[in-house]
Structure formats: C-alpha cells, structure tokens
Design a protein around this motif. Structure first.
Motif, mmCIF file in Angstrom:
data_model
loop_
_atom_site.group_PDB
_atom_site.id
_atom_site.type_symbol
_atom_site.label_atom_id
_atom_site.label_comp_id
_atom_site.label_asym_id
_atom_site.label_seq_id
_atom_site.Cartn_x
_atom_site.Cartn_y
_atom_site.Cartn_z
ATOM 1 N N GLU A 50 62.634 23.274 -5.675
ATOM 2 C CA GLU A 50 62.206 24.570 -5.115
ATOM 3 C C GLU A 50 62.512 25.695 -6.107
ATOM 4 O O GLU A 50 61.676 26.571 -6.349
ATOM 5 C CB GLU A 50 62.930 24.812 -3.794
ATOM 6 C CG GLU A 50 62.631 26.155 -3.160
ATOM 7 C CD GLU A 50 63.558 26.449 -1.991
ATOM 8 O OE1 GLU A 50 63.595 27.624 -1.568
ATOM 9 O OE2 GLU A 50 64.247 25.537 -1.505
ATOM 10 N N ASP A 91 65.328 24.786 5.288
ATOM 11 C CA ASP A 91 64.796 24.634 3.928
ATOM 12 C C ASP A 91 63.275 24.587 3.937
ATOM 13 O O ASP A 91 62.615 25.197 3.077
ATOM 14 C CB ASP A 91 65.362 23.368 3.295
ATOM 15 C CG ASP A 91 66.882 23.414 3.159
ATOM 16 O OD1 ASP A 91 67.412 24.501 2.881
ATOM 17 O OD2 ASP A 91 67.526 22.377 3.340
ATOM 18 N N HIS A 132 67.624 15.410 -0.991
ATOM 19 C CA HIS A 132 67.772 16.799 -0.553
ATOM 20 C C HIS A 132 68.210 17.669 -1.725
ATOM 21 O O HIS A 132 67.706 18.779 -1.925
ATOM 22 C CB HIS A 132 68.772 16.902 0.591
ATOM 23 C CG HIS A 132 68.902 18.305 1.125
ATOM 24 N ND1 HIS A 132 69.958 19.121 0.810
ATOM 25 C CD2 HIS A 132 68.095 19.034 1.953
ATOM 26 C CE1 HIS A 132 69.802 20.293 1.408
ATOM 27 N NE2 HIS A 132 68.684 20.258 2.103
ATOM 28 N N THR A 153 65.978 20.791 -3.323
ATOM 29 C CA THR A 153 66.431 22.180 -3.439
ATOM 30 C C THR A 153 66.308 22.672 -4.874
ATOM 31 O O THR A 153 65.972 23.841 -5.112
ATOM 32 C CB THR A 153 67.895 22.311 -2.960
ATOM 33 O OG1 THR A 153 68.725 21.411 -3.703
ATOM 34 C CG2 THR A 153 68.013 22.006 -1.488
#
Length: 946
Positions: A829, A862, A822, A826
């Motif tokens: 991204e 997300d 995770h 992030t």
C-alpha cells in the motif's frame, strides 16, 4: 435472558398460534417450563386471549381448580357477548367473579355423571364463545382427577378456536400419564410433545453471564457449574446466588472459582425438595440412598448393598423405591446415582456426622476389594472415615498413578491435600513436596502449588537436601504468573546455588531457564553466561532426557537472538525416543523452536516444528507444553494470514489458559492485533494492555514489545502521533536494554512511522541504524524485512519516492517469502502511494490488489483505507463480492458496520474507521437493524455476527 431455548420457544410460539392445538410441555423441576411460558405470554398474542391456571400442591385439591382459575380471566371478553350458550350457566356457582355475565343456572339433572358432563360442555362452550383462546395449565402433576378428566375432554374435542398448553413433571405424575390416561389427538388437532431438556455447557455459560451481568464466565467455570447442576436453570440460579459475595459479584474464572464451586452448599429449596422425597421412601430405600450419597460416584447395586448393609433379598425393592421416587436415577448399565452433584450433596447433608463416618468406613472396605482399586475414591472415603494412615497411602498411590497416565491436574490436587495435612509426618514431606513440584511444572495449575511450595520452604519438616529442588520448582511456577517474573528469576538463581553440589542435573535445568533471553528486561549480556554454563552441562551429560531438556532451552534461546546456524542443528534431534520423559522434552524442544521461529520470521519452520511438537505433547499429555504451543500457533496464524475463525479460536484458548500469564499474554496480543486490523480501537487497547506492554520488566519480552507495537499502530491509525511515539519509544527502549534486535520485526516499522509523523526525523533515522547494526550477521528474516520497510518510510518522508518504492519492493519480497501477507500488503500500500505521482496506473493497480488482500483477511480498516486512497486517486473498487442486490442479507459493507455497531462504536467512530461520511454510516446502520430484525444497537450487541 431466555437461554438455550430458541428452538423450543419457536415451536411453542408457532403451535400456540394454531387452532385447535395441544402442546404438552414436559420437564423436571427447575428446568424452565414456566420461564418458557412466561416468554410466550409476554409476547404479542394478537387477538388470542391467554387464560392461565396453576395446579397447587395442596392436601385437598379443589376440583377443576386450575381450569376454573384460568376461566376467571374470561370475564371482560364474556361481558361483550350478547347471548352465551345456556349450558355455560352451569359454571355460575363455581365462578362467582364472572357469574353476572353467564346465563341462569340450568335445572339440576340429578345424575352426578350427567351433571359432570354438562359442566365439561359448559367449559368448552365458554371457551368457544370467548375465543380465540390460549388455555395454559401448569404443574399438571399436582392436578386432581377431575381436572385431568376435564382437560382430556377439552383436548379430545376442542372448540375450533382453542389452543391448550399444559406443563408437568413426568417423575411426579401418578402412573406417569399427564392426563390420567393415554391421550391421542383427534384428526385436525395439532399436537406437540415439547420435552424441555437441561442446558448444555455453552448455554450454562450464557445463563451464568446473564445472571451475573457484565461479568465474563470462564469455560472452566461453566463446565464445573454444569457438572454440579446438570444444566438445570433453577439450580444454576440458586447456586450463583449462594456464591455471591457481599458486593454481589462472583469470581467466575480460575482456581478461585473452582474452589468456590466445589465447596458451595446445596441451595435451600433443593435441600427441601430432596428431604421431601426422602421422607416418602421406606427405610431400606433411604439406606440405599444414603449409601449412594456417601459413595458420590455412580455405583452398582452390589456396591450400594455392601455400603448400606441391607440384606441381599431386600435390595431390589429398596432400589426400586429409590428410583420410582426419583431420588436415584439409573445413569448407566447397573449404575445408580443422583441427577446432579448438588442433589447428592443435599442428601449427604441430611446425614448425622457419626452416620457419615460409619458409611465412609464401609465404603473404604468395599472399594478396597475392587480390582483395580479406585484410588481417588479411596482417598476421599478414607479421609472422611478418619483413617489417616490409609488416607496417606491411598493419596500418594493415586497421585503416582495419575502421574503415570499424564494426569498432572489430579496428581497436583492430591499431593496438595496430603501436604496441607497438619499431622503429616516429617519423613513424608520431602518426597511429597518434590513430587508436587514436578507434577505442577508439567500441568496447568500454577498459583496454588506455588503458594504451598513457598510455605514448605519455611516448614522445618522439609530437609535441607530437598529445599533446593522445591525452590527450583517454585521459581518455575512463578515464571507463569503475572507480576512474578522478577521473583521467579531470583528464586531459580538461589535454587541453582543450593542444588549445585548434590543435584547437578537439577542445577542444569535451572541454569537453562536462566539462559532464556525473554524473561523481563534482563540484558542479553547477563543471560549469555548462563547460556554458556548450560551448554557445558549439555555437553557433559549422558542422561538423554536431561540432554533434550537442555537442547530445548538452548535452541529456542539462540534462535530468539538470531544466532546463525541454529536451524542447522535441528538435525541433532532424534525422531524417536524411548521414555515418556524424553518424549515430553522432545515435544518441548520442537515447540520452543517453533516459538522462536515465529518471532524471528522463520514462519515455515515454525509451522513444521509446532505441528510435530503438538503431536508429541498430545501423545504424552504434556499439557503445559501444549498450552504454550497453542498460543504460538495463534500468533503464527496471525502472521501467515490464517485469520478465518482466528478470533474465536484464540478467545477459546484464552478462556482455557487465563491463569497462565505467558500463554494468556500472547493470546491477548493476537486478539489485539486482529482488533486493530478491524478498526476496533478500544478493544485493541484493552487486549494490548494484557501483553505486558506497560510493565515489560514483568513480561515475556517479545510479547510485551509486540504489544507496544500494537498500541503504537492503534494510536497512529487514529492520527495520534504523540501517543504512538510514547508506546513505540517504550518498546524500543526494551530492545536497547535487552540488546536483542531480532525482535524488532513489529516495533521498528511503527516506531519509525510514529517518529516521522511526530516530526522526529533524526530519531527515526537513528532507529534504522540501530536495527541495521543490531541484526547484522544474525538470522532474523522478519527484522530484515522490517528494516527494508523502515528505510522505505524514511525515504518516502524525505520525498525520495523512487528510493522509497525500491526499499518497499525489497520489503514486500521479504514478507512474501516468509510468508506474512498482511505485512506485505501494508508495505505494498505504501509503495502504491509512492508510485501514484509518476505511474498512476501501476499505483492504482497495486492499491486495488491490496483491497482484495485485506478483504480476504478480514482487515476491515485496512481495506477501507485502501479504498479511500483509490477514490482520492480517481479510481475506485467495490466490495469484494461486487455490486449486487443482497435482499435481506447483509452486504459486506453492512457487515463491517454491523460488527462495529455491535462493538459499541458511534456513527462518527465508524465513519473514521471505514473512511465514510457519518450520513452514509447512518444509512448503513438503519439497514443493518432492519435486516437483522433488531430494534436497537443494544440488541445488536447480542447478535452473532461471525
């Protein structure tokens, strides 16, 4: 709420809609037969006319009373008929309320049997005329013979449009047959026997929560409520009514609830019912029942005979009467007892005090002759018999046996009972007090023992030599209680001083606890001297158990600070140990290392150590060690992306360990983190509040700091940079005071992001420097990855997208190596956003890949954010299962909307979470309600959307 009866209700509703049909609903008193029928009758029955009658418990029953009561409801439909069958006129004298709609009374036959047959035919023809009909007759155990014969006549040859439902208690039926004779349905008649069973623990919990309104009922409370009530809904309701305080609420979690349930009186209606059954028994059977009530636990026939004192030749008939009267039940091979605890209590309360004392004395004598002695039972009976010396002996012996087998809860409970006795001689206080502290420290019951140990410190019966040990154990227990960390540390420091001259082994244990870096906001500079002192104790001792105990604290403490070389020292730990005490400490050592490894980023090591530690702890029944390790396991699962079922697992653990603050706060951190990823802002804030984020001085430091990080992310996702800065600043301030930047892995990235969003660029750059300096030369993989992410954030904000992308790539590699998917996603991204202006193809590819990662994890918010970025970039990505028709199933997007609706979000809030328009959310919401077959959002909140 109708709880735990979905399958039975479904059968009842389906069969009752068929014609002809017969349903026999069987169940004991209070089990919910009438409640089940009420639910059926309250629903839409279409053209079916419900006719309901109840058999009354009266001395002189009125012949056919329940059926005639039901037929009175046929008047309105009968009035619309032009010419009922002439035979129905036979009912006119018995049904004056509807006689005007019936034909004239037929000419008398003169033969009672023929008259009765004509009456039965009249009932059948009346039911045929007004059909379709659902005939319900309740409490058939109290019916007269005529009613039973009439019902058997109707069921054996029913009109085509008749369905019949009867309820009864088999234990109160004459001969055990509901219709007085065996019933076999004729061909073409659907027949079902529906046995309504007691509720299981999960359903007891659901029912208790429904009765108590918004209150949450703990798993422990539900289990004890089930044990005391045997899952009988009426008894559950009456018990909760008895427990209500003047404000109408019930404390339904923790030790308080356990004490309340153990002390609650039997409900009045239950006492009356048991008294009525007792009154029908012969004298010998009553004596056997009284003996069973005093013994409490299921007992053999021989034990019941010895305690009751009846002659051997009269035992069998007495026991038979008690069983046939449904006062006692056979609960195992040659074991007899009560249906549930409250039934036993209702009988026990009928005994005069002198009789109870006498029977308890007989129980002591009988049980003492058994081998092995049932010590816990002997404790209870000797106390109630007033045999103080025997009670003290049995109590300590039972506690010692419980300690030997690893049952710390029972040992702790027994020792507390002994120590609370005002007449306890002084020579026993030291020994029992130190045993209490040792047992409570290994178990889960913390608050009550800590309070008792505090009182003992002021008790003149406690010697000066034992005072330091008692104080140490009290301090250790306070460490596990919310708001007590400061008091705990002070108590342990004082205990170490008291213990130093005579008990250096215990002083060493206290020193090792003070060397742990994660207690509140105590700076590392104040912890390190204690750590050095503990190292000296460890090097000097030849006590293997003490050595392992000190290693558990040392390795965990040093790994938490990022001290280099700690992982290499794990080779010093033995694979096999000789004693249970050594095994408990080895388990603690493995689990402590696993905890520290999880927070500093050695995630594979954390997994390995937790698995080994949990196996050892389970084997030696180290319950507290298991509790902390399970919380760490949940946290590790969050980090490594094992999110499937994680929320449910964590919530169950939180239920189990609610009273253990260090464990509960870490579990709350996991639940808050999952809620943020799903976009459930209010729920996330609620969970993070329980991490100690707002009171870090009384919290487990790394949990509180991560809680501050969670709150900051929660605010930042809602575009509230100012609020995010407040939370992030608080967490960073804790690290500055502590001087332990190894825990910066969660707080640093969000702190930098929040400061940049708020325009505090210099402060953000300063944080990067602080983290870099704080972890220099230390073994902190998670903080190192966070530092790379922070540098990327600063570069991105400055417009240097090339440098930002490079820093982000470094962070991604580090997170992937941990692995922390995770976190890696992030950062990926952010890297994609940096690439879009110069390399849109690679940027969109990277964004698309992260949608899949987030979808796979269940990170709703997300994934939606990445899709939004893709749309803005001119790309797009469907949901993870592609575009297809889902029929009556929820699509992935509809499931996301459903979860947010069930959590109480408005359409506008859902639109913000999922980056959709309110109109689109409105359309999704309408389809969700339609597909799930619920009429409103309120009903949706009760649906299971896992």
């Amino acid at each position: 709420m109708l709880v735990g009866r979905d399958e039975q209700f479904g059968v009842l509703r389906s069969v009752a809609a068929l014609h002809p049909a017969v349903v026999l609903v069987e169940g004991e008193a209070g089990i919910g037969k009438s409640r089940l029928l009420a639910e059926l009758l309250a629903g839409d029955l279409g053209p079916v006319l419900p006719l309901v009658g109840t058999c009354a418990q009266v001395g002189e029953p009125f012949p056919y009373g329940a059926v005639l009561e039901a037929l009175r409801g046929a008047g309105p439909r009968l009035a619309r008929l032009s010419a009922p069958n002439p035979v129905t006129g036979a009912l006119a004298p018995l049904l004056p309320e509807i006689a005007e709609h019936l034909p004239p009374l037929p000419v008398p036959i003169g033969d009672p049997r023929a008259e009765r047959h004509r009456l039965f035919r009249a009932v059948r023809e009346l039911l045929r005329a007004v059909g379709p009909v659902l005939l319900v007759v309740e409490d058939l155990q109290w019916a007269d013979d005529g009613t039973r014969q009439l019902l058997r006549f109707l069921m054996s040859d029913p009109p085509p449009s008749l369905s019949t439902v009867v309820t009864y208690r088999r234990e109160d039926l004459p001969g055990g047959l509901p219709l007085g004779a065996a019933y076999r349905p004729p061909t073409g008649v659907v027949s079902v026997l529906l046995e309504v069973a007691p509720l299981g623990v999960a359903d007891v919990r659901a029912l208790a929560e429904a009765i108590l309104g918004a209150q949450t009922v703990s798993a422990d409370f539900a289990a004890r409520l089930h044990e005391r009530t045997a899952g009988i809904p009426f008894v559950i309701e009456e018990t909760l009514r008895t427990l209500r305080n003047p404000t109408g609420s019930v404390r339904a979690d923790g030790a308080t609830a356990r004490r309340l349930l153990d002390s609650v009186e039997a409900p009045v209606l239950l006492r009356d019912a048991m008294a009525e059954r007792l009154g029908r028994l012969p004298a010998d059977a009553t004596r056997v029942v009284h003996a069973a009530a005093v013994l409490g636990a299921p007992a053999t026939a021989e034990l019941l005979r010895e305690v009751s004192g009846i002659p051997e030749q009269r035992l069998r008939p007495a026991l038979t009467h008690a069983l046939s009267g449904h006062v006692l039940h056979e609960v195992g091979a040659d074991r007899y007892g009560f249906r549930h605890t409250l039934a036993r209590q209702a009988v026990y309360d009928t005994l005069p005090a002198p009789d109870r004392t006498h029977l308890h004395g007989r129980a002591v004598d009988a049980l003492d002759a058994l081998r092995p002695r049932p010590l816990v039972q002997l404790v209870e009976h000797s106390e109630r018999a007033g045999r103080f010396t025997e009670w003290l002996h049995y109590g300590e012996s039972a506690a010692d046996r419980s300690t030997e087998i690893g049952d710390a809860a029972t040992a702790t409970s027994l020792l507390q009972r002994l120590l609370r006795a005002p007449a306890l001689p002084a020579e026993h206080v030291d020994r029992l007090a130190t045993k209490l502290g040792a047992n409570a420290y290994t178990g889960l019951d913390q608050r009550d023992p800590a309070e008792l140990l505090e009182r003992l410190l002021d008790d003149p019966r406690l010697s000066l030599s034992a005072r330091g040990e008692v104080r140490l154990y009290r301090g250790l227990l306070l460490l596990r209680s919310a708001g007590e960390l400061g008091s705990a540390r002070a108590e342990i420091e004082r205990a170490v001083t008291d213990l130093m001259p005579d008990r250096p082994d215990l002083a060493a244990r206290g020193t090792a606890v003070l060397a742990q870096p994660y207690i509140g906001t105590v700076p590392l500079s104040e912890v390190e001297p204690w750590l050095d002192e503990a190292d000296k104790y460890r090097a000097a001792t030849d006590n293997r158990e003490l050595w392992l105990s000190l290693m558990a604290n040392e390795l965990g403490s040093k790994l938490h600070t990022g001290a280099p070389g700690v992982t290499d020292r794990l080779a010093e730990l033995p694979e096999v140990v000789d004693t249970v005490g050594e095994q408990r400490q080895l388990a603690r050592c493995r689990c402590n290392v696993g905890d520290a490894a999880a927070y500093t980023g050695h995630l594979r090591l954390a997994d390995e150590q937790l698995r080994a530690g949990l196996r050892l702890a389970a084997d030696c029944k180290a319950t507290f060690v298991m509790s902390t390790a399970r919380a760490t396991r949940a946290r590790l699962d969050w980090l490594v992306g094992e999110w499937d079922g994680l929320a449910e697992r964590t919530a169950r653990r939180l239920d189990e360990y609610r009273d253990l603050y260090p464990v509960a706060s870490e579990l709350a951190l996991v639940l808050g983190s999952l809620a943020v990823a799903r976009g459930e802002w209010a729920e996330a804030t609620s969970w993070f509040t329980e991490t100690g984020a707002f009171a870090p001085e009384e919290a487990i430091t790394q949990v509180a700091v991560a809680g501050c990080a969670g709150l900051a992310w929660n605010a930042l996702h809602q575009d509230d940079a100012e609020r995010a800065c407040v939370d992030a600043d608080r967490g960073l301030a804790v690290l500055r005071v502590k001087g332990i930047w190894a825990w910066a892995g969660e707080i640093a990235p969000v702190g930098v992001a929040a400061l940049l969003a708020a325009g505090r660029v210099e402060d953000a750059a300063a944080v990067v420097v602080e983290v870099a300096d704080g972890i220099a030369g230390r073994d902190t993989p998670l903080a190192a990855a966070a530092l790379a992410q922070c540098r990327g954030r600063v570069a991105e904000h400055a417009g240097d997208l090339v440098a930002a992308a490079a820093h982000y790539a470094d962070a991604i590699d580090r997170y992937t190596a941990l692995p922390a998917p995770h976190h890696a996603a992030t950062v990926a991204e952010r890297r994609a956003v940096c690439l879009l202006p110069t390399d849109p193809e690679e940027g969109t590819r990277l964004l698309s890949a992260q949608v899949d990662v987030f979808d796979g994890l269940g990170a709703t918010r997300d994934a939606a954010r990445c899709r939004h970025l893709l749309r803005e970039a001119g790309g797009g990505k469907p949901s993870r299962r592609g575009r297809r028709g889902y029929g009556n199933e929820l699509s992935p997007r509809e499931l996301e909307v459903a979860r947010l609706l069930a959590a109480g979000h408005t359409n506008r809030e859902i639109a913000e979470v999922l980056f959709l328009s309110p109109r689109t959310v409105e359309q999704h919401a309408a389809r969700v309600l339609r597909k799930l077959g619920v009429g409103s959002r309120a009903h949706l909140q009760a649906e299971d959307l896992r």
